[in-house]
Write an enzyme that holds these catalytic residues in place. Sequence first.
Site, PDB file in Angstrom:
ATOM      1  N   CYS A 140       0.833  -1.200   0.000  1.00 47.96           N
ATOM      2  CA  CYS A 140       0.000   0.000   0.000  1.00 47.96           C
ATOM      3  C   CYS A 140       0.867   1.249   0.000  1.00 47.96           C
ATOM      4  O   CYS A 140       1.719   1.416   0.872  1.00 47.96           O
ATOM      5  CB  CYS A 140      -0.948   0.084   1.191  1.00 47.96           C
ATOM      6  SG  CYS A 140      -2.220  -1.158   1.198  1.00 47.96           S
ATOM      7  N   ARG A 152       6.343  -0.803  -4.105  1.00 54.82           N
ATOM      8  CA  ARG A 152       5.865  -1.356  -2.839  1.00 54.82           C
ATOM      9  C   ARG A 152       4.942  -2.556  -3.057  1.00 54.82           C
ATOM     10  O   ARG A 152       4.711  -3.325  -2.139  1.00 54.82           O
ATOM     11  CB  ARG A 152       5.119  -0.278  -2.044  1.00 54.82           C
ATOM     12  CG  ARG A 152       6.009   0.849  -1.610  1.00 54.82           C
ATOM     13  CD  ARG A 152       5.215   1.953  -0.964  1.00 54.82           C
ATOM     14  NE  ARG A 152       4.668   1.581   0.316  1.00 54.82           N
ATOM     15  CZ  ARG A 152       5.324   1.621   1.461  1.00 54.82           C
ATOM     16  NH1 ARG A 152       6.568   1.993   1.467  1.00 54.82           N
ATOM     17  NH2 ARG A 152       4.743   1.288   2.585  1.00 54.82           N
ATOM     18  N   TRP A 199      -2.815  -2.921  -1.795  1.00 58.07           N
ATOM     19  CA  TRP A 199      -2.460  -4.340  -1.798  1.00 58.07           C
ATOM     20  C   TRP A 199      -3.524  -5.000  -0.949  1.00 58.07           C
ATOM     21  O   TRP A 199      -3.561  -4.815   0.270  1.00 58.07           O
ATOM     22  CB  TRP A 199      -1.066  -4.500  -1.200  1.00 58.07           C
ATOM     23  CG  TRP A 199      -0.414  -5.817  -1.421  1.00 58.07           C
ATOM     24  CD1 TRP A 199       0.353  -6.174  -2.499  1.00 58.07           C
ATOM     25  CD2 TRP A 199      -0.430  -6.950  -0.547  1.00 58.07           C
ATOM     26  NE1 TRP A 199       0.802  -7.458  -2.338  1.00 58.07           N
ATOM     27  CE2 TRP A 199       0.341  -7.962  -1.164  1.00 58.07           C
ATOM     28  CE3 TRP A 199      -1.010  -7.216   0.685  1.00 58.07           C
ATOM     29  CZ2 TRP A 199       0.548  -9.210  -0.594  1.00 58.07           C
ATOM     30  CZ3 TRP A 199      -0.816  -8.468   1.254  1.00 58.07           C
ATOM     31  CH2 TRP A 199      -0.039  -9.448   0.616  1.00 58.07           C
ATOM     32  N   ASN A 207      -3.300   2.522   4.998  1.00 57.80           N
ATOM     33  CA  ASN A 207      -2.395   1.378   4.914  1.00 57.80           C
ATOM     34  C   ASN A 207      -2.490   0.672   6.260  1.00 57.80           C
ATOM     35  O   ASN A 207      -2.517   1.323   7.297  1.00 57.80           O
ATOM     36  CB  ASN A 207      -0.969   1.924   4.677  1.00 57.80           C
ATOM     37  CG  ASN A 207       0.078   0.827   4.585  1.00 57.80           C
ATOM     38  OD1 ASN A 207      -0.251  -0.357   4.605  1.00 57.80           O
ATOM     39  ND2 ASN A 207       1.325   1.230   4.481  1.00 57.80           N
ATOM     40  N   GLY A 208      -2.563  -0.662   6.243  1.00 57.51           N
ATOM     41  CA  GLY A 208      -2.654  -1.400   7.510  1.00 57.51           C
ATOM     42  C   GLY A 208      -4.030  -2.008   7.682  1.00 57.51           C
ATOM     43  O   GLY A 208      -4.767  -2.162   6.709  1.00 57.51           O
ATOM     44  N   GLU A 230      18.520 -18.543  -0.395  1.00 55.45           N
ATOM     45  CA  GLU A 230      18.285 -17.210  -0.965  1.00 55.45           C
ATOM     46  C   GLU A 230      18.162 -17.301  -2.496  1.00 55.45           C
ATOM     47  O   GLU A 230      17.339 -16.606  -3.109  1.00 55.45           O
ATOM     48  CB  GLU A 230      19.411 -16.256  -0.532  1.00 55.45           C
ATOM     49  CG  GLU A 230      19.498 -14.927  -1.249  1.00 55.45           C
ATOM     50  CD  GLU A 230      18.217 -14.084  -1.204  1.00 55.45           C
ATOM     51  OE1 GLU A 230      17.292 -14.413  -0.456  1.00 55.45           O
ATOM     52  OE2 GLU A 230      18.145 -13.116  -1.980  1.00 55.45           O
ATOM     53  N   LYS A 264      15.075 -15.930  -4.797  1.00 58.46           N
ATOM     54  CA  LYS A 264      15.249 -15.004  -5.931  1.00 58.46           C
ATOM     55  C   LYS A 264      14.557 -15.562  -7.180  1.00 58.46           C
ATOM     56  O   LYS A 264      13.847 -14.856  -7.882  1.00 58.46           O
ATOM     57  CB  LYS A 264      16.739 -14.788  -6.271  1.00 58.46           C
ATOM     58  CG  LYS A 264      17.495 -13.804  -5.433  1.00 58.46           C
ATOM     59  CD  LYS A 264      17.171 -12.377  -5.666  1.00 58.46           C
ATOM     60  CE  LYS A 264      16.241 -11.738  -4.713  1.00 58.46           C
ATOM     61  NZ  LYS A 264      16.140 -11.979  -3.320  1.00 58.46           N
ATOM     62  N   GLU A 276      10.601 -15.713  -6.727  1.00 61.30           N
ATOM     63  CA  GLU A 276       9.966 -14.393  -6.674  1.00 61.30           C
ATOM     64  C   GLU A 276       9.725 -13.800  -8.056  1.00 61.30           C
ATOM     65  O   GLU A 276       8.670 -13.274  -8.333  1.00 61.30           O
ATOM     66  CB  GLU A 276      10.885 -13.392  -5.944  1.00 61.30           C
ATOM     67  CG  GLU A 276      10.847 -13.408  -4.470  1.00 61.30           C
ATOM     68  CD  GLU A 276      11.786 -12.363  -3.876  1.00 61.30           C
ATOM     69  OE1 GLU A 276      11.338 -11.613  -3.026  1.00 61.30           O
ATOM     70  OE2 GLU A 276      12.979 -12.308  -4.254  1.00 61.30           O
ATOM     71  N   HIS A 332      18.675 -37.406   1.840  1.00 57.30           N
ATOM     72  CA  HIS A 332      17.654 -37.734   2.842  1.00 57.30           C
ATOM     73  C   HIS A 332      16.244 -37.406   2.360  1.00 57.30           C
ATOM     74  O   HIS A 332      15.328 -37.287   3.171  1.00 57.30           O
ATOM     75  CB  HIS A 332      17.963 -37.007   4.155  1.00 57.30           C
ATOM     76  CG  HIS A 332      19.300 -37.365   4.721  1.00 57.30           C
ATOM     77  ND1 HIS A 332      19.589 -38.628   5.163  1.00 57.30           N
ATOM     78  CD2 HIS A 332      20.442 -36.637   4.857  1.00 57.30           C
ATOM     79  CE1 HIS A 332      20.859 -38.666   5.590  1.00 57.30           C
ATOM     80  NE2 HIS A 332      21.396 -37.467   5.404  1.00 57.30           N
ATOM     81  N   LYS A 344       7.124  -4.965  -1.622  1.00 58.36           N
ATOM     82  CA  LYS A 344       8.493  -4.659  -1.211  1.00 58.36           C
ATOM     83  C   LYS A 344       8.589  -4.482   0.294  1.00 58.36           C
ATOM     84  O   LYS A 344       9.528  -4.932   0.921  1.00 58.36           O
ATOM     85  CB  LYS A 344       8.938  -3.370  -1.922  1.00 58.36           C
ATOM     86  CG  LYS A 344      10.335  -2.911  -1.576  1.00 58.36           C
ATOM     87  CD  LYS A 344      11.365  -3.804  -2.203  1.00 58.36           C
ATOM     88  CE  LYS A 344      12.788  -3.397  -1.904  1.00 58.36           C
ATOM     89  NZ  LYS A 344      13.669  -4.582  -2.020  1.00 58.36           N
TER      90      LYS A 344
HETATM   91  C1  G6P Z   1       9.276  -8.695   1.562  1.00 60.27           C
HETATM   92  C2  G6P Z   1      10.106  -8.531   0.307  1.00 60.27           C
HETATM   93  C3  G6P Z   1      11.409  -9.312   0.440  1.00 60.27           C
HETATM   94  C4  G6P Z   1      12.146  -8.888   1.703  1.00 60.27           C
HETATM   95  C5  G6P Z   1      11.264  -9.032   2.943  1.00 60.27           C
HETATM   96  C6  G6P Z   1      11.898  -8.389   4.167  1.00 60.27           C
HETATM   97  O1  G6P Z   1       8.786  -9.978   1.653  1.00 60.27           O
HETATM   98  O2  G6P Z   1       9.386  -8.971  -0.821  1.00 60.27           O
HETATM   99  O3  G6P Z   1      12.230  -9.062  -0.687  1.00 60.27           O
HETATM  100  O4  G6P Z   1      13.298  -9.655   1.839  1.00 60.27           O
HETATM  101  O5  G6P Z   1      10.019  -8.359   2.732  1.00 60.27           O
HETATM  102  O6  G6P Z   1      11.977  -7.002   3.951  1.00 60.27           O
HETATM  103  P1  G6P Z   1      12.919  -6.019   4.724  1.00 60.27           P
HETATM  104  O7  G6P Z   1      12.591  -4.670   4.185  1.00 60.27           O
HETATM  105  O8  G6P Z   1      12.593  -6.163   6.179  1.00 60.27           O
HETATM  106  O9  G6P Z   1      14.323  -6.430   4.436  1.00 60.27           O
END
Ligand code: G6P
Length: 592
Positions: free
Chosen positions: A2, A28, A74, A100-101, A470, A474, A477, A493, A587
Amino acid sequence: MCGIFGYTGPRKNAGVIVIKGLKNLEYRGYDSWGVAMRLKDGTLSSSKEVGKIGAVRNEDFSDESSLAIAHSRWATHGGVTKENAHPHFSGDQRIAVVHNGIIENFEELRRELEAKGHTFASETDTEVIPHLIEELLKTKGTTLHEAVRAACKRFVGRYAILVMDRTSETLVAARTGSPLIVGVGEKEFFIASDIPAFLEYTRTVEYLDDGEMVTVENGAIRFQNIETGEERAKRLVTIDWTIKDADKGEYEHYMMKEIMDQKQTIQRAVHQDDEQILKVAKAIETCLGCILCACGTAGKVCMAADYFFSVVAKRHVNFAPASEFPIYHHFLKPESLIIVVSQSGETADVLEAMKVARQAGSKVLAIVNTEGSSIARAADFTLLINAGPERAVASTKAATGQMAVLLLIAHAIAGKLNVGRTLLLEASGQINDMLNPRYIEHIRGIAQKIAHHENMYIIGKGWNYPMALESAIKIQEVSYIHAEGFAAGELKHGPIALIEEGTPCIALMGNDEFTADILSNIMELKARGAYIIAVSPVRHDMFDLWIKVPDAGAAQPIVNIIPIQILAYSLAVLRGKDPDMPRNLAKSVTVK
Ligand code: G6P
């Protein structure tokens, strides 16, 4: 998650300003958007749409107006529809609100308002806000900010709201839990969820703290505590981000621009004050129990830091995903130290974890990218990674910057701060050399070979294990390929049952004591038909494809994740996906 943006001031194109600002908050994550502006004749004009704002023409909002609010939504309460998009309005169309929230007690408020004759046009929790304000304004002599304040006192939940009134040029905003920042210009004010919305107009800001509200009226600004009404003096802060930092420049996507920024960002992350780093190292050494805590990519960074502390500093730390952290409250003491890591500094689960830590009297160290963010301000001590704005949803330069700071701290604990700094500066130089057009083309070529696959697996050992996790994030996502990361030794396993002829498997390697083990794991995969792509400083015969990385010692995880970022990006583009705005993701996740 949002985006909120509003303008009030002498300019006559408030609609265009907020639309442009909203476009700068697109990163965002959102699924619908809307705008309301007060026109010259005092009428309210609004539009809402489902989908992306990108193609909308700014000129379509050029009616004369000096007051406007806008929102990218969102969805949480109610589906993704035009009716549920913000702004929402009071029954008399005087008040418009973006939010927002979550207002957790909205059902109770809605029933109460319905009993008083209010009707609702959406399924959202937000819509109770303008209706409640309208109701409160009915008491003679009540001003807008008094009504907003009284309304806020009734809300349960975490929220940021921005309210405009058709009968004046006043903007009122309030927050508990979700971010709001005021951009201050020459007799004009911008109120937004994040700085990029107004960076074009001003770099001077005032931060709204939790439990505070702000009223902008007749060119003056006033901050108040919501509960007590007491006025608060604020410090004007100058942001050192420029529009160029927040722009994608010559690149087609922010994600690629931010990957390339890593030519400089490791160096910037390492640029820390020695005294501060030594102070943090001492706090980690002397605390009774240290827990790293974060979400998503920052969480994988914490897992890598677990290895840094263990291998480099011989110091045991734990990691807990922020959403699981509250369970740890049994173990927290005033002598415990919690290290939270966050790019945005606004992640709700992390803020909640900090609250739990506070209740136990524990100290909190924050490693963040965003100065002035909620996490930075709520922590006892903050280190900034100085990566500059990160706008693509998938975190790249922030992740490597966070790892650099944590690796530096691990060296400081071991009494080797200078060794750590030299190692990281060398890695920074190696990354600079790596990120050349031929290298990127090579990885794109590999992406072309595997882009049609729907499953891929990534393995790593030691500090390359969190990087395997990670890597999977990536790829998932941005390309929507099902990717999973494993500790290399865990394959046999269970996960090895998933391998078929031609399944792409990525191995992350260093030139270290784990090489022999991981080569055996690769052999096990190959024997089941896997197609092996290795990220490694050294080539071995069993690789089908090789992505060469420099031998970077303890900085290997930082170096190894970079080609995977490029691979994930290339897979997304080849599959026709927008890597900057992946579906269903945001984001900055400001709800729990
Ligand atoms: C969201 C984003 C991720 C990010 C995570 C933590 O899920 O899509 O890319 O790693 O939040 O965000 P931060 O701002 O706390 O690193």
